[in-house]
Write a protein that holds these residues in place. Structure first.
Motif, PDB file in Angstrom:
ATOM      1  N   MET A 111       7.991  -7.056-115.961  1.00  0.00           N
ATOM      2  CA  MET A 111       8.622  -7.053-114.817  1.00  0.00           C
ATOM      3  C   MET A 111       8.976  -8.092-114.185  1.00  0.00           C
ATOM      4  SD  MET A 111       6.391  -5.554-111.148  1.00  0.00           S
ATOM      5  CE  MET A 111       5.302  -6.890-111.324  1.00  0.00           C
ATOM      6  N   ASP A 112      10.410  -8.217-113.751  1.00  0.00           N
ATOM      7  CA  ASP A 112      10.884  -9.310-113.077  1.00  0.00           C
ATOM      8  C   ASP A 112      10.310  -9.369-111.860  1.00  0.00           C
ATOM      9  OD1 ASP A 112      12.480 -11.224-111.677  1.00  0.00           O
ATOM     10  OD2 ASP A 112      14.250 -10.521-112.577  1.00  0.00           O
ATOM     11  N   ARG A 113       9.536 -10.674-111.722  1.00  0.00           N
ATOM     12  CA  ARG A 113       8.720 -10.655-110.303  1.00  0.00           C
ATOM     13  C   ARG A 113       9.499 -10.924-109.091  1.00  0.00           C
ATOM     14  NH1 ARG A 113       2.911 -13.790-111.892  1.00  0.00           N
ATOM     15  NH2 ARG A 113       2.398 -12.539-113.496  1.00  0.00           N
ATOM     16  N   PHE A 114      10.765 -11.884-109.267  1.00  0.00           N
ATOM     17  CA  PHE A 114      11.556 -12.281-108.079  1.00  0.00           C
ATOM     18  C   PHE A 114      12.250 -10.685-107.613  1.00  0.00           C
ATOM     19  CE2 PHE A 114      11.178 -16.775-109.625  1.00  0.00           C
ATOM     20  CZ  PHE A 114      10.812 -17.189-108.358  1.00  0.00           C
ATOM     21  N   GLN A 115      12.593 -10.019-108.785  1.00  0.00           N
ATOM     22  CA  GLN A 115      13.324  -8.868-108.331  1.00  0.00           C
ATOM     23  C   GLN A 115      12.362  -7.986-107.609  1.00  0.00           C
ATOM     24  OE1 GLN A 115      16.491  -8.002-108.379  1.00  0.00           O
ATOM     25  NE2 GLN A 115      16.364  -5.684-108.074  1.00  0.00           N
ATOM     26  N   ALA A 116      11.011  -7.709-107.953  1.00  0.00           N
ATOM     27  CA  ALA A 116      10.047  -7.093-107.394  1.00  0.00           C
ATOM     28  C   ALA A 116       9.815  -7.452-106.077  1.00  0.00           C
ATOM     29  CB  ALA A 116       8.834  -7.084-108.425  1.00  0.00           C
ATOM     30  N   MET A 117       9.959  -8.778-105.838  1.00  0.00           N
ATOM     31  CA  MET A 117       9.625  -9.260-104.573  1.00  0.00           C
ATOM     32  C   MET A 117      10.865  -8.981-103.574  1.00  0.00           C
ATOM     33  SD  MET A 117       8.302 -13.041-105.704  1.00  0.00           S
ATOM     34  CE  MET A 117       8.410 -13.756-104.159  1.00  0.00           C
ATOM     35  N   THR A 162       8.924   0.142-108.829  1.00  0.00           N
ATOM     36  CA  THR A 162       8.802  -1.364-108.593  1.00  0.00           C
ATOM     37  C   THR A 162       7.528  -1.610-107.722  1.00  0.00           C
ATOM     38  OG1 THR A 162      11.528  -1.624-108.958  1.00  0.00           O
ATOM     39  CG2 THR A 162      10.116  -3.283-108.194  1.00  0.00           C
ATOM     40  N   VAL A 163       7.600  -1.308-106.643  1.00  0.00           N
ATOM     41  CA  VAL A 163       6.645  -1.546-105.794  1.00  0.00           C
ATOM     42  C   VAL A 163       5.174  -1.230-105.965  1.00  0.00           C
ATOM     43  CG1 VAL A 163       5.739  -1.067-103.420  1.00  0.00           C
ATOM     44  CG2 VAL A 163       8.010  -1.427-103.806  1.00  0.00           C
ATOM     45  N   GLN A 164       5.208   0.133-106.816  1.00  0.00           N
ATOM     46  CA  GLN A 164       3.837   0.316-107.304  1.00  0.00           C
ATOM     47  C   GLN A 164       3.576  -0.424-108.565  1.00  0.00           C
ATOM     48  OE1 GLN A 164       4.955   4.349-108.510  1.00  0.00           O
ATOM     49  NE2 GLN A 164       4.205   5.233-106.671  1.00  0.00           N
ATOM     50  N   SER A 165       4.525  -0.861-109.140  1.00  0.00           N
ATOM     51  CA  SER A 165       3.824  -1.802-110.409  1.00  0.00           C
ATOM     52  C   SER A 165       3.743  -3.185-109.843  1.00  0.00           C
ATOM     53  CB  SER A 165       5.351  -2.194-111.275  1.00  0.00           C
ATOM     54  OG  SER A 165       5.813  -1.019-111.966  1.00  0.00           O
ATOM     55  N   LEU A 166       4.292  -3.661-108.702  1.00  0.00           N
ATOM     56  CA  LEU A 166       3.747  -4.978-107.957  1.00  0.00           C
ATOM     57  C   LEU A 166       2.644  -4.715-107.681  1.00  0.00           C
ATOM     58  CD1 LEU A 166       4.733  -7.797-107.196  1.00  0.00           C
ATOM     59  CD2 LEU A 166       5.592  -6.711-105.006  1.00  0.00           C
ATOM     60  N   GLU A 167       2.062  -3.493-106.980  1.00  0.00           N
ATOM     61  CA  GLU A 167       0.848  -3.496-106.373  1.00  0.00           C
ATOM     62  C   GLU A 167      -0.351  -3.289-107.388  1.00  0.00           C
ATOM     63  OE1 GLU A 167       1.282  -0.788-102.316  1.00  0.00           O
ATOM     64  OE2 GLU A 167       1.602   0.211-104.195  1.00  0.00           O
ATOM     65  N   ASN A 168       0.136  -2.741-108.631  1.00  0.00           N
ATOM     66  CA  ASN A 168      -0.807  -2.797-109.663  1.00  0.00           C
ATOM     67  C   ASN A 168      -1.134  -4.206-110.286  1.00  0.00           C
ATOM     68  OD1 ASN A 168      -1.210  -0.021-109.648  1.00  0.00           O
ATOM     69  ND2 ASN A 168       0.742   0.476-111.259  1.00  0.00           N
ATOM     70  N   LEU A 169       0.116  -5.094-110.217  1.00  0.00           N
ATOM     71  CA  LEU A 169      -0.182  -6.209-110.850  1.00  0.00           C
ATOM     72  C   LEU A 169      -1.059  -7.150-109.876  1.00  0.00           C
ATOM     73  CD1 LEU A 169       0.992  -8.747-112.566  1.00  0.00           C
ATOM     74  CD2 LEU A 169       2.658  -9.101-111.061  1.00  0.00           C
ATOM     75  N   LEU A 170      -0.859  -7.180-108.696  1.00  0.00           N
ATOM     76  CA  LEU A 170      -1.528  -7.753-107.465  1.00  0.00           C
ATOM     77  C   LEU A 170      -3.031  -7.211-107.511  1.00  0.00           C
ATOM     78  CD1 LEU A 170       1.281  -8.224-105.028  1.00  0.00           C
ATOM     79  CD2 LEU A 170       0.320 -10.096-106.874  1.00  0.00           C
ATOM     80  N   LYS A 171      -3.193  -6.094-107.781  1.00  0.00           N
ATOM     81  CA  LYS A 171      -4.518  -5.301-107.658  1.00  0.00           C
ATOM     82  C   LYS A 171      -4.875  -4.972-105.971  1.00  0.00           C
ATOM     83  CE  LYS A 171      -6.383  -6.320-111.908  1.00  0.00           C
ATOM     84  NZ  LYS A 171      -5.181  -6.776-112.661  1.00  0.00           N
ATOM     85  N   VAL A 172      -3.721  -4.696-105.218  1.00  0.00           N
ATOM     86  CA  VAL A 172      -4.002  -4.665-103.891  1.00  0.00           C
ATOM     87  C   VAL A 172      -2.974  -3.623-103.396  1.00  0.00           C
ATOM     88  CG1 VAL A 172      -4.997  -6.824-103.320  1.00  0.00           C
ATOM     89  CG2 VAL A 172      -2.411  -6.496-103.032  1.00  0.00           C
ATOM     90  N   ARG A 173      -3.104  -2.891-102.330  1.00  0.00           N
ATOM     91  CA  ARG A 173      -2.148  -2.153-101.878  1.00  0.00           C
ATOM     92  C   ARG A 173      -1.379  -2.891-100.810  1.00  0.00           C
ATOM     93  NH1 ARG A 173      -0.719   3.247-100.678  1.00  0.00           N
ATOM     94  NH2 ARG A 173      -2.275   4.088-102.131  1.00  0.00           N
ATOM     95  N   LEU A 174      -0.097  -2.617-100.945  1.00  0.00           N
ATOM     96  CA  LEU A 174       0.842  -3.620-100.129  1.00  0.00           C
ATOM     97  C   LEU A 174       1.335  -2.769 -98.910  1.00  0.00           C
ATOM     98  CD1 LEU A 174       2.900  -5.394-102.806  1.00  0.00           C
ATOM     99  CD2 LEU A 174       0.755  -6.365-101.427  1.00  0.00           C
ATOM    100  N   LEU A 175       1.626  -1.394 -99.195  1.00  0.00           N
ATOM    101  CA  LEU A 175       2.156  -0.792 -97.988  1.00  0.00           C
ATOM    102  C   LEU A 175       1.103   0.626 -97.816  1.00  0.00           C
ATOM    103  CD1 LEU A 175       5.832  -0.751 -99.325  1.00  0.00           C
ATOM    104  CD2 LEU A 175       4.836  -1.941 -97.262  1.00  0.00           C
TER     105      LEU A 175
END
Length: 338
Positions: A1-7, A36-49
């Motif tokens: 996953m491209d982290r900058f793109q995910a951000m 993308t947002v779901q993958s970011l949450e899985n990576l961080l292991k927290v719910r963002l939204l």
């Protein structure tokens, strides 16, 4: 996953307050934005939204992550802009603040040189010794003497001023010439006081490699360099001025150096600018030019000045006969003093 793109995708959803609108703004399929947002949450292991059928809102973790994303993206944009600016010609309005003697005697006589090199830079020069809030007053950089005290500023060392202890012959005839630092207790000095604190500055001498303060007595105090030198020339007390300002008077006998075995410590000169700004081409051009001016004369780059004459400090862009003395004469003419 491209982290900058995910951000960027995450920030797009937050700012649009909608996955659908974010997808339209980013020209991406809605499914890609959601994944993308779901993958970011899985990576961080927290719910963002927090998601409902009608709205999207930030969780506490999401709010903290969003603030950091904004900061990172801003720093990235500034870094990219700095490199893009480096390829451009310096241009635009440049506001500089500088102490009076350096401004009048060093910068102003050679501004034509800077203008010839950088014709697209509009120079606005404030001359004075008062503290300047660079951000509030929209000042790009300042030239100041002394060590850096404000941690929010970046300092580029451009030179160093040497000082000399001296007195007028009329004063020395009346009071005698001190032969040691202890003898200064029997003498008067012209005091120089701080415009900020109102306190007199102590004198300093290098003794055994250590800067040693000496408190002088005196009955006259000023907070202007030209007034300080004028008081010394009138014999109102001993003075400790910058050597580049005193040198013509030392050469013609209006002042005499005393205590040559004990030198005042040199004072660093720096260009200061805010550390949270990238160095724009116009600021870089100005600081490079000022550093070049100081490097061309030993009186301004750290030499103690001993055995040095005013005629030895020449600037290549001026005629070969353009000396420190002529520089000071020119400044006086500009000021209407001669």
């Amino acid at each position: 996953m491209d982290r900058f793109q995910a951000m960027r995708v995450f920030m797009g959803v937050v700012e649009a307050n909608s996955f659908t609108r974010a997808a339209d703004n980013l020209s991406m399929p809605r499914a890609t934005v959601t994944t993308t947002v779901q993958s970011l949450e899985n990576l961080l292991k927290v719910r963002l939204l927090n998601r409902t059928t009608r709205s999207v809102s930030l969780t506490p973790d999401g709010a903290a992550y969003y603030e950091r994303c904004v900061r990172i993206m801003k720093e990235l944009e500034e870094m990219e802009a700095a490199f893009q600016d480096a390829a451009r010609r310096p241009q635009g309005r440049l506001r500089v603040d500088v102490a009076g003697p350096i401004g009048r005697r060093i910068l102003i006589p050679r501004l034509c040189q800077f203008r010839e090199r950088y014709p697209d830079v509009e120079l606005v020069i404030g001359i004075g010794d008062r503290p300047v809030d660079l951000v509030q007053e929209a000042v790009d950089c300042v030239i100041r003497a002394g060590e850096l005290a404000d941690s929010s500023l970046v300092a580029r060392r451009i030179g160093s001023l040497s000082f000399v202890t001296c007195g007028a012959p009329s004063y020395l005839e009346r009071h005698g010439e001190p032969q040691s630092l202890e003898d200064l207790a029997q003498h008067h000095a012209v005091h120089y006081f701080s415009s900020v604190t109102g306190r007199n500055f102590d004198w300093d001498f290098v003794v055994g490699g250590v800067s040693t303060p000496v408190r002088m007595q005196g009955q006259v105090a000023v907070n202007d360099v030209d007034a300080y030198n004028a008081c010394g020339l009138q014999g109102l007390g001993l003075i400790q001025p910058a050597r580049f300002m005193a040198l013509p008077h030392l050469e013609n006998g209006e002042l005499k150096e005393i205590l040559p075995a004990w030198k005042p410590p040199p004072l660093p000169m720096s260009v200061l600018y805010p550390q949270n700004r990238h160095l724009s081409p116009k600021v870089r051009a100005f600081t490079d030019w000022v550093a070049e001016l100081f490097s061309q004369c030993p009186l301004l780059n750290g030499s103690d000045g001993e055995g040095f004459t005013a005629g030895e400090c020449r600037y290549p862009e001026r005629p070969a006969t353009y000396t420190v003395r002529e520089m000071l004469d020119e400044e006086n003419q500009l000021a209407g003093l001669s």
